[in-house]
Structure formats: C-alpha cells, structure tokens
Design an enzyme around this catalytic site. Structure first.
Site, PDB file in Angstrom:
ATOM      1  N   ARG A   1       0.809  -1.221   0.000  1.00 41.71           N
ATOM      2  CA  ARG A   1       0.000   0.000   0.000  1.00 41.71           C
ATOM      3  C   ARG A   1       0.844   1.274   0.000  1.00 41.71           C
ATOM      4  O   ARG A   1       0.376   2.317  -0.468  1.00 41.71           O
ATOM      5  CB  ARG A   1      -0.953  -0.012   1.192  1.00 41.71           C
ATOM      6  CG  ARG A   1      -2.027  -1.085   1.074  1.00 41.71           C
ATOM      7  CD  ARG A   1      -3.110  -0.918   2.094  1.00 41.71           C
ATOM      8  NE  ARG A   1      -4.174  -1.908   1.889  1.00 41.71           N
ATOM      9  CZ  ARG A   1      -5.289  -1.950   2.601  1.00 41.71           C
ATOM     10  NH1 ARG A   1      -5.500  -1.072   3.559  1.00 41.71           N
ATOM     11  NH2 ARG A   1      -6.187  -2.878   2.359  1.00 41.71           N
TER      12      ARG A   1
ATOM     13  N   ASP B   1     -15.402   8.770   9.920  1.00 37.64           N
ATOM     14  CA  ASP B   1     -14.309   7.837   9.674  1.00 37.64           C
ATOM     15  C   ASP B   1     -13.003   8.571   9.924  1.00 37.64           C
ATOM     16  O   ASP B   1     -12.965   9.811   9.887  1.00 37.64           O
ATOM     17  CB  ASP B   1     -14.355   7.300   8.240  1.00 37.64           C
ATOM     18  CG  ASP B   1     -13.613   5.971   8.099  1.00 37.64           C
ATOM     19  OD1 ASP B   1     -14.262   4.912   8.188  1.00 37.64           O
ATOM     20  OD2 ASP B   1     -12.381   5.994   7.923  1.00 37.64           O
TER      21      ASP B   1
END
Length: 270
Positions: free
Chosen positions: A38, A140
């Site tokens: 990632r 979030d």
C-alpha cells in the site's frame, strides 16, 4: 516498471507502531506485505528509495497531509450496501416500536468507510420516518474514504443487497459512460452529515446523544484494551435504551460495559 523496494523488519515495526498510535489499529506480522504494497506508490511518487525515509517524513510532523495519506492507505475499508442485513431488519423493528417523539431519531455510523453503511441507514429512516424526523452522522478516520462517501457514486455491484424499492426511490442508475454505477439521490445525500473523527482520540468532539450507533467491523482491528476504551468512548454518546450494532466477528463480552446483548452483534445500553 517501478523497482521493488524491500520493507525491512525494523521498518515494518515502525509502521506497526505508527498506525497503532494514530488509529489504535494493531497490525499483525502477517500484514507486512500489505504495508509494503500500500505504501510502495507513495515511495515512488516521493522518489524515496527506502521505507525508513518515508517513515521519517510521516512521523516528523512536518508533512501532515502525507501523514493523513499514510493513515488512509493503512486503514482497511471494505463495505457494501445493507451489509449484515439482520441489523437493518432490527433497526426497522426499533423504528416501528418507537413512540412518537418531537426530537429527531439520531443514528451515528461511527466507522462509515466509503459511505454505503450510512446511506443504507438513511434509506431505512427515510422509509419509516417523516422527512424532518431523523438525522444521520457518518464518521471515519480516513479523509480519502469520506470524500468518496460524500460523492455517493458507487459500482452497481455494491448494491446487490439493496431492496429494489429502495433502488428506485433513493438511487439513480448510471447510463452511457456511467453504466454499471449508481448515484445516491441528492436529497438523501444531503440528509447525511460526514465528519472526520478518530475513535482512538482521547477526546471526541461534541456530538450530542444518539438513539442508535453502528460500530461495525472496526473493533476487530484493536487490541483488547484499545477495544474496551473505544467501545466505552462511543457508548458515552448512546442514550440509555439505545441500540449498539457491532460486527458479527466482534464481541463486547467481559468488558464491563453498561450494555446487554439482545441479539447477535446487537447490544442495548442499560
């Protein structure tokens, strides 16, 4: 082709510590390939030839935007509309049994990812309550997923569990270049408020009290003590008698929290 930069064990430990301190997430040793995969594009973009240099950048405080990008990349976000359908069926039963109240019915989607969960909640509330009779807050830690959520534009494959009536009422089907996608209707999008909130922060913002909180598929990423702290912190915002929904692979057992288990992955605040 981009050169492959190896992630050393020492560097991986640094990223484990970084994401635990930033978000409370515990990465097992098995996640080392995930971390290198990632972050590899960021190393290439910034022309770094090792992960240690990137770690110094995001942990030094001089590049807050890049620090947020790293948090976004290391936060797992996987969801779809009406995931764990029994929770939404239970929410419908709560709404049907609710006595008339002048105050809006408030729901918090506390780890909303790309928005499918809060929009699913909003569809149920819009179906069963008057237009001004409900509110949805969706939060979030990831700025990236919140931007996607605000847009409300998704692949149609995410909507496999949306009731057909809700698809007709609350979604627009993409055509031509947008074929295979859906857009949540503007009216529904405007009824959901999005906010960036780190549930692992010592103090959360002033949010008021909620009748229902969805805290699903996030506790599983925390160690035991962080899990208890986050759950207690979130429960402080739930009204007595309110419902807390967690993921089916999660549990609040033996945490000493003021809740009673009423159904699989559903708790009532005492």
């Amino acid at each position: 082709m981009q050169p492959v930069v190896p992630l050393t064990d020492r560097e991986f430990v640094q990223f484990q510590r970084f994401i635990h301190e930033a978000a409370g997430i515990s990465l097992s040793d098995a996640k080392k390939p995930l971390v290198s995969g990632r972050l590899a594009k960021r190393l290439h973009h910034l022309q770094f030839n090792n992960y240690g240099s990137y770690f110094q950048l995001i942990s030094g405080g001089a590049a807050p935007e890049e620090t947020q990008i790293a948090i976004d990349l290391l936060t797992t976000n996987e969801t779809y509309f009406f995931r764990e359908m029994r929770h939404f069926e239970h929410l419908r039963s709560v709404l049907r049994e609710r006595k008339q109240d002048s105050a809006p019915f408030r729901v918090w989607s506390a780890a909303c990812s790309t928005g499918e969960e809060p929009y699913s909640i909003a569809m149920v509330l819009a179906d069963l309550l008057p237009a001004q009779g409900w509110e949805v807050l969706a939060s979030d830690i990831s700025a990236r997923v919140l931007e996607t959520a605000r847009q409300g534009h998704y692949p149609m494959t995410r909507a496999a569990h949306v009731p057909p009536e809700y698809l007709r009422r609350f979604c627009l089907k993409g055509i031509e270049v947008e074929d295979g996608t859906l857009l949540v209707s503007r009216v529904l999008r405007e009824c959901v408020e999005f906010a960036q909130i780190n549930l692992n922060a010592a103090r959360l913002p002033s949010l008021g009290k909620f009748d229902v909180i969805f805290l699903r598929n996030v506790l599983i990423y925390f160690d035991a003590e962080t899990k208890r702290r986050v759950a207690q912190r979130v429960l402080d915002y739930l009204r007595p008698g309110g419902q807390l929904y967690i993921g089916h692979s999660e549990s609040l057992h033996d945490m000493g929290l003021p809740v009673r288990n009423v159904a699989p992955a559903i708790y009532r605040k005492e």
